[in-house]
Design a protein around this motif. Structure first.
Motif, short mmCIF file in Angstrom:
data_model
loop_
_atom_site.label_atom_id
_atom_site.label_comp_id
_atom_site.label_asym_id
_atom_site.label_seq_id
_atom_site.Cartn_x
_atom_site.Cartn_y
_atom_site.Cartn_z
N GLU A 63 0.83 -1.20 0.00
CA GLU A 63 0.00 0.00 0.00
C GLU A 63 0.86 1.24 0.00
OE1 GLU A 63 -2.90 0.03 3.13
OE2 GLU A 63 -3.28 -2.11 2.89
N GLN A 65 1.03 5.61 0.56
CA GLN A 65 0.41 6.73 1.28
C GLN A 65 0.63 8.00 0.48
OE1 GLN A 65 2.36 7.69 4.98
NE2 GLN A 65 4.27 6.85 4.31
N ASP A 67 -2.91 6.79 -1.77
CA ASP A 67 -3.10 5.93 -2.94
C ASP A 67 -3.16 6.69 -4.26
OD1 ASP A 67 -3.02 3.37 -2.08
OD2 ASP A 67 -5.18 3.09 -1.95
#
Length: 93
Positions: A63, A65, A67
């Motif tokens: 993931e 930071q 997105d």
């Protein structure tokens, strides 16, 4: 008053380059591009602002930071993306 700067968080980073996996540790306060370069892996880059696309890599897992730097097909611009979790990226030219 002298404020202490918080220690950066680290996450595991696996970079597949030319079919070979390279394992490293990435700091979440640095761009994905900076972390790949810190692993001494060659990666294309030009503008460092997320405009030219030369630093595009595939985000296979993990993931970011935030997105918002994901572009078509799971690709990200490594110069303007920061990791939020352990990740695997694929660098292909």
């Amino acid at each position: 008053m002298n404020e202490l700067k918080p220690e950066p968080q680290t996450v595991a980073l696996r970079v597949t380059f030319n079919g070979v996996d390279h394992l490293g540790v990435a700091e979440t306060d640095r761009s994905l591009l900076e972390n790949i370069e810190a692993m001494n892996l060659p990666i294309r880059s030009s503008c460092w602002r997320g405009l030219c696309g030369s630093c595009r890599v595939e985000l296979a897992s993990g993931e970011l930071q935030p997105d918002k730097h994901i572009i078509d097909g799971g690709y990200v611009l490594s110069c303007s993306s920061q990791l939020a979790s352990d990740a695997h990226v694929i660098v292909s030219y």
